[in-house]
Design a protein around this motif. Structure first.
Motif, PDB file in Angstrom:
ATOM      1  N   LEU B 214       0.656  -1.540  -0.555  1.00  0.00           N
ATOM      2  CA  LEU B 214      -0.424  -0.094  -0.128  1.00  0.00           C
ATOM      3  C   LEU B 214       0.568   1.228   0.082  1.00  0.00           C
ATOM      4  O   LEU B 214       1.549   1.382   0.475  1.00  0.00           O
ATOM      5  CB  LEU B 214      -0.654   0.101   1.620  1.00  0.00           C
ATOM      6  CG  LEU B 214      -1.834  -0.353   0.888  1.00  0.00           C
ATOM      7  CD1 LEU B 214      -3.009  -0.835   2.820  1.00  0.00           C
ATOM      8  CD2 LEU B 214      -3.089  -0.240   0.291  1.00  0.00           C
ATOM      9  N   PRO B 268      -9.577  12.051 -15.584  1.00  0.00           N
ATOM     10  CA  PRO B 268      -9.203  10.713 -15.461  1.00  0.00           C
ATOM     11  C   PRO B 268      -9.478  10.005 -16.969  1.00  0.00           C
ATOM     12  O   PRO B 268     -10.331  10.147 -17.413  1.00  0.00           O
ATOM     13  CB  PRO B 268      -9.933  10.207 -13.882  1.00  0.00           C
ATOM     14  CG  PRO B 268     -10.340  11.765 -13.855  1.00  0.00           C
ATOM     15  CD  PRO B 268     -10.082  12.697 -14.725  1.00  0.00           C
ATOM     16  N   GLY B 269      -8.549   9.009 -17.297  1.00  0.00           N
ATOM     17  CA  GLY B 269      -8.430   8.104 -18.298  1.00  0.00           C
ATOM     18  C   GLY B 269      -8.192   8.012 -18.924  1.00  0.00           C
ATOM     19  O   GLY B 269      -7.834   7.532 -19.877  1.00  0.00           O
ATOM     20  N   ILE B 308      -3.641   9.286 -11.649  1.00  0.00           N
ATOM     21  CA  ILE B 308      -4.143   8.144 -10.812  1.00  0.00           C
ATOM     22  C   ILE B 308      -2.321   7.684 -10.612  1.00  0.00           C
ATOM     23  O   ILE B 308      -3.201   6.938  -9.647  1.00  0.00           O
ATOM     24  CB  ILE B 308      -4.814   7.583 -11.765  1.00  0.00           C
ATOM     25  CG1 ILE B 308      -6.481   8.142 -11.849  1.00  0.00           C
ATOM     26  CG2 ILE B 308      -5.303   6.526 -11.517  1.00  0.00           C
ATOM     27  CD1 ILE B 308      -7.130   7.578 -12.825  1.00  0.00           C
ATOM     28  N   GLN B 309      -1.969   7.828 -11.171  1.00  0.00           N
ATOM     29  CA  GLN B 309      -0.961   6.836 -11.816  1.00  0.00           C
ATOM     30  C   GLN B 309       0.029   8.166 -11.829  1.00  0.00           C
ATOM     31  O   GLN B 309      -0.004   8.304 -12.863  1.00  0.00           O
ATOM     32  CB  GLN B 309      -0.906   5.371 -12.632  1.00  0.00           C
ATOM     33  CG  GLN B 309      -1.079   4.449 -11.880  1.00  0.00           C
ATOM     34  CD  GLN B 309      -1.382   3.265 -12.435  1.00  0.00           C
ATOM     35  OE1 GLN B 309      -0.750   3.399 -13.737  1.00  0.00           O
ATOM     36  NE2 GLN B 309      -1.415   2.056 -12.119  1.00  0.00           N
ATOM     37  N   ARG B 318       1.039   5.084  -7.278  1.00  0.00           N
ATOM     38  CA  ARG B 318      -0.472   5.244  -7.844  1.00  0.00           C
ATOM     39  C   ARG B 318      -1.296   6.484  -6.731  1.00  0.00           C
ATOM     40  O   ARG B 318       0.043   6.314  -5.458  1.00  0.00           O
ATOM     41  CB  ARG B 318      -1.284   4.329  -7.053  1.00  0.00           C
ATOM     42  CG  ARG B 318      -0.783   3.658  -6.470  1.00  0.00           C
ATOM     43  CD  ARG B 318      -2.215   1.548  -6.144  1.00  0.00           C
ATOM     44  NE  ARG B 318      -0.884   1.036  -5.082  1.00  0.00           N
ATOM     45  CZ  ARG B 318      -1.211   0.584  -4.116  1.00  0.00           C
ATOM     46  NH1 ARG B 318      -2.241   2.262  -3.701  1.00  0.00           N
ATOM     47  NH2 ARG B 318      -1.048   0.714  -3.320  1.00  0.00           N
ATOM     48  N   ARG B 319      -1.838   6.480  -6.355  1.00  0.00           N
ATOM     49  CA  ARG B 319      -2.215   8.085  -6.105  1.00  0.00           C
ATOM     50  C   ARG B 319      -3.017   6.914  -4.853  1.00  0.00           C
ATOM     51  O   ARG B 319      -3.565   5.815  -4.626  1.00  0.00           O
ATOM     52  CB  ARG B 319      -4.229   8.416  -6.637  1.00  0.00           C
ATOM     53  CG  ARG B 319      -4.582   9.564  -6.131  1.00  0.00           C
ATOM     54  CD  ARG B 319      -5.836   9.978  -6.239  1.00  0.00           C
ATOM     55  NE  ARG B 319      -6.752   9.977  -7.458  1.00  0.00           N
ATOM     56  CZ  ARG B 319      -7.818   9.374  -8.067  1.00  0.00           C
ATOM     57  NH1 ARG B 319      -7.334  11.060  -8.743  1.00  0.00           N
ATOM     58  NH2 ARG B 319      -8.130   9.323  -7.924  1.00  0.00           N
ATOM     59  N   PRO B 320      -2.492   7.512  -3.955  1.00  0.00           N
ATOM     60  CA  PRO B 320      -3.407   6.705  -1.828  1.00  0.00           C
ATOM     61  C   PRO B 320      -4.609   6.545  -2.613  1.00  0.00           C
ATOM     62  O   PRO B 320      -5.614   7.826  -2.115  1.00  0.00           O
ATOM     63  CB  PRO B 320      -3.180   7.723  -1.091  1.00  0.00           C
ATOM     64  CG  PRO B 320      -1.835   9.019  -2.034  1.00  0.00           C
ATOM     65  CD  PRO B 320      -2.318   9.002  -3.417  1.00  0.00           C
ATOM     66  N   ASP B 321      -5.276   5.191  -1.367  1.00  0.00           N
ATOM     67  CA  ASP B 321      -6.452   4.965  -1.458  1.00  0.00           C
ATOM     68  C   ASP B 321      -7.843   5.826  -1.289  1.00  0.00           C
ATOM     69  O   ASP B 321      -8.930   6.031  -1.568  1.00  0.00           O
ATOM     70  CB  ASP B 321      -6.598   3.739  -0.982  1.00  0.00           C
ATOM     71  CG  ASP B 321      -6.299   3.089  -1.977  1.00  0.00           C
ATOM     72  OD1 ASP B 321      -6.044   2.709  -3.436  1.00  0.00           O
ATOM     73  OD2 ASP B 321      -5.503   1.011  -1.763  1.00  0.00           O
ATOM     74  N   LYS B 324     -10.428  10.135  -2.606  1.00  0.00           N
ATOM     75  CA  LYS B 324     -11.642   9.674  -4.012  1.00  0.00           C
ATOM     76  C   LYS B 324     -12.057  10.333  -4.382  1.00  0.00           C
ATOM     77  O   LYS B 324     -12.890   9.843  -5.855  1.00  0.00           O
ATOM     78  CB  LYS B 324     -12.572   9.635  -2.641  1.00  0.00           C
ATOM     79  CG  LYS B 324     -12.430   8.098  -1.209  1.00  0.00           C
ATOM     80  CD  LYS B 324     -12.288   6.440  -2.576  1.00  0.00           C
ATOM     81  CE  LYS B 324     -12.101   5.778  -0.879  1.00  0.00           C
ATOM     82  NZ  LYS B 324     -11.900   4.408  -2.264  1.00  0.00           N
ATOM     83  N   ILE B 326     -12.519  11.940  -7.761  1.00  0.00           N
ATOM     84  CA  ILE B 326     -11.686  11.287  -8.703  1.00  0.00           C
ATOM     85  C   ILE B 326     -12.138  11.957  -9.860  1.00  0.00           C
ATOM     86  O   ILE B 326     -10.593  12.694 -10.244  1.00  0.00           O
ATOM     87  CB  ILE B 326     -13.288  10.532  -9.500  1.00  0.00           C
ATOM     88  CG1 ILE B 326     -13.014   9.034  -9.287  1.00  0.00           C
ATOM     89  CG2 ILE B 326     -12.935   9.981 -10.997  1.00  0.00           C
ATOM     90  CD1 ILE B 326     -14.252   8.064  -8.955  1.00  0.00           C
TER      91      ILE B 326
END
Lengths: 270, 354
Positions: B214, B268-269, B308-309, B318-321, B324, B326
């Motif tokens: 993590l 994003p994407g 996101i990455q 990666r972005r920390p979980d 949130k 988006i």
């Protein structure tokens, strides 16, 4: 080990294929089975978002097909459940990037390592659909109690019946609103089953918790108190062959509801 | 020959880095301390590399050298060791040096005296990352203490620090200048915030991929080594640069053999791959891969870095979980940030107004 390959499809968009895939996958994995979810909606992927795994994706289904990585490298493990893996779709490509044979070989490879291979199908009946069902031997048809969705589900069932590899298909009625059913403003589940003449695998009540769970990237089955979560857990049990009665979603209303509450408070049944 | 006088400063009572810097700066006003080899005896205070560097340059400003640090904190010792400062025990080192000296020239045994520090009992202000600011605060608060310290300094001046024959003269003025430059650089990035850590470095083993650790928030005193221009940096400077004035939407890919500048948001994407740097004049929300041909000196900059990455050369972050959102709320306030590859991890630094 030969796992079961189940495709989750609907024909119509927006009825809850992806939500169903994420929740059934998580519920099966919670029961101890090893599960892999394949998102075949290339170019419009969402399954990773629902599982909250968006930031972990490095390789995708297309990378596996085009041999830029090994299959196991592309599998993203779930945050909470080590039994659950995701094979994500590429966002920057389209449906033509993977064909039916390629997905079939991938499903066959995954079958050896996992108990369940759940394929999340894109909307429509074109290439994407044909690709998605290519590796599957079972299908879950998701529909909502609306005429348009039922009509599309009927079309899909026809296509599934025409495909020999699909041994069984069952119906999942999503977003049922008991109060609308009671006032005859919505088709009842029985009506849907009657129209489609198809075995039922689950009834999922409309639940506002779905929206928040989607936004948080956490499947609603993790919240065992939510009605939709309970319903999805029951669907997973039925997939495993357990006999689980359908949830009674007909909430009593008005004075009846009050009476029922009083009765349950005093522990009176009936 | 004056250079080789040893001057031992016992700061083992000091509790915060600010105390140490304050003490050192006071001692350095003492003319006796000029042209000496300073040995610092520290307590259990964790100092990072840049803090030691600043102490070192303070000392070098009066033509003395910081040649030895004794500390109870392993982190401080490590930081000092990476800066090439001896980290042995003061007493042991003294004994060792004395024995060698006696063997060479058995004249008179020098009497080494420690300078005791007055006990710090007062509450110190909380440790901030700006040492200089803190010094000022302490100056205001601890005026009474200062008197004590001055008294103590008087004691120091009366103390004998023994003379010894020259062994070597290590002071290099050029080196000092370099140190100061580095220190200035470090100060400017001192309040950097480290958000992400790389997930896997160069080893893309299957098992590693399946067991991603993590992402954890790094400690406040994450050390950023000095930046030295290398051939890789110059290679990036010489690359062609593509300009895109557009919103890069989900599913869109921008690829370049040079640098990429995007005037607009990256949703994003989307994916941006560049052999050189990636600069986004807007919100970066997708995947950015700088140095995709293997240049680890490539950097990713954005007015709002919410990727996101992040990928730099072969490293992924990666972005920390727990983050949130988006889609980032569009606002008129931005905190420009820069991601770079430091010691095997991807580090995000706030871009200061220099």
């Amino acid at each position: 080990m030969t796992g079961r390959v189940i495709v989750i499809t609907s024909g119509k968009g927006g009825v809850g294929k992806t939500t169903t895939s994420a929740n059934i996958g998580t519920a099966l994995a919670k029961n101890g089975a090893s599960v892999v979810l394949i998102d075949t909606d290339i170019g419009l992927r969402n399954l990773d978002l629902l599982l909250g795994l968006e930031n972990r994706i490095v390789y995708t289904l297309v990378d596996v097909v085009e041999e830029r990585c090994k299959l196991k490298q592309a599998l993203v493990k779930d945050k909470k459940n080590p039994n659950l893996c995701l094979l994500a779709a590429a966002q920057t490509r389209d449906k033509s990037a993977v064909d039916a044979d390629q997905l079939k070989t991938i499903c066959e490879q995954l079958q050896e390592d996992f108990d369940f291979v759940l394929v999340d199908c894109p909307a429509g009946i074109e290439e994407g659909f044909k690709t998605a069902i290519s590796g599957a031997s079972e299908a879950i048809v998701v529909t909502t109690p609306e005429m348009s969705a039922v009509r599309d589900a009927d079309r899909i069932i026809g296509l599934l019946e025409a495909k020999e590899e699909i041994k069984s298909y069952r119906l999942l009625v999503n977003r049922v609103r008991p109060n609308l059913v009671q006032t005859n403003d919505m088709m009842s589940v029985d009506d849907v089953v009657e129209i489609l003449s198809c075995d039922l695998i689950g009834i999922i009540p409309e639940d506002t918790g779905i929206i928040t769970s989607t936004n948080r990237g956490e499947p609603i089955v993790n919240d065992e108190n939510s009605p939709a979560g309970k319903a999805y857990i029951n669907v997973a049990k039925r997939i495993n062959g357990e006999e689980v009665p359908f949830l009674d979603i007909n909430e009593p209303k008005g004075f009846d509801a009050f009476l029922a509450k009083v009765k349950t408070f005093f522990g009176i049944k009936g | 020959m004056e250079l080789n006088k040893r001057f031992i400063v016992d700061l083992s009572q000091a509790k915060t880095p600010a105390d140490i810097v304050f003490e050192v700066s006071n001692i350095l006003e003492n003319p006796e301390a000029a042209n000496r080899k300073i040995w610092l005896k520290l307590g259990d205070v964790s100092l990072n590399q840049s803090q030691i560097l600043s102490i070192k340059s303070l000392i070098s400003s009066i033509n003395s050298t910081l040649s030895l640090i004794e500390s109870e904190c392993s982190q401080t010792e490590l930081a000092a060791a990476t800066l090439g400062i001896n980290t042995k025990d003061v007493e042991e080192e003294l004994q060792a040096e004395l024995s060698t000296l006696e063997a060479e020239s058995p004249k008179d045994t020098p009497s080494e005296q420690y300078i005791p520090l007055v006990d710090y009992k007062e509450e110190e202000p909380k440790e901030s990352e700006h040492e200089q600011q803190e010094n000022k605060e302490i100056l205001d608060e601890n005026k009474q203490q200062q008197e004590e310290i001055e008294n103590k300094q008087d004691e120091q001046t009366t103390q004998n620090t023994e003379e010894q024959p020259a062994v070597s003269s290590d002071i290099n003025q050029e080196e000092n200048k370099k140190d100061e430059e580095i220190q200035n650089q470090l100060d400017s990035i001192f309040d950097s915030e480290v958000k992400l850590e790389n997930i896997l470095a160069d080893d893309k083993d299957i098992t590693e991929m399946q067991n991603w650790p993590l992402t954890k928030e790094a400690e406040d005193d994450f050390e950023i080594p000095e930046e030295i221009m290398t051939d890789e940096d110059y290679a990036i400077l010489q690359m062609n640069t593509q300009y895109h004035k557009q919103t890069v939407r989900s599913g869109q890919v921008i690829q370049s053999n040079g640098n990429v500048v995007i005037i607009g948001d990256c949703h994003p994407g989307c994916e941006i791959h560049a052999a050189g740097d990636i600069t986004v004049w807007g919100v970066l929300g997708g995947i950015a891969h700088a140095g995709c041909k293997g240049n680890t000196k490539a950097k990713i900059r954005a007015l709002t870095l919410n990727a996101i990455q992040l990928r730099i050369a072969d490293s992924y972050a990666r972005r920390p979980d727990h983050i949130k959102n988006i889609y980032v709320e569009k606002s008129n306030t931005f905190t420009p940030e820069e991601a770079r590859f430091v010691n095997g991890s991807i580090v995000i630094l706030k871009v200061n107004d220099r």
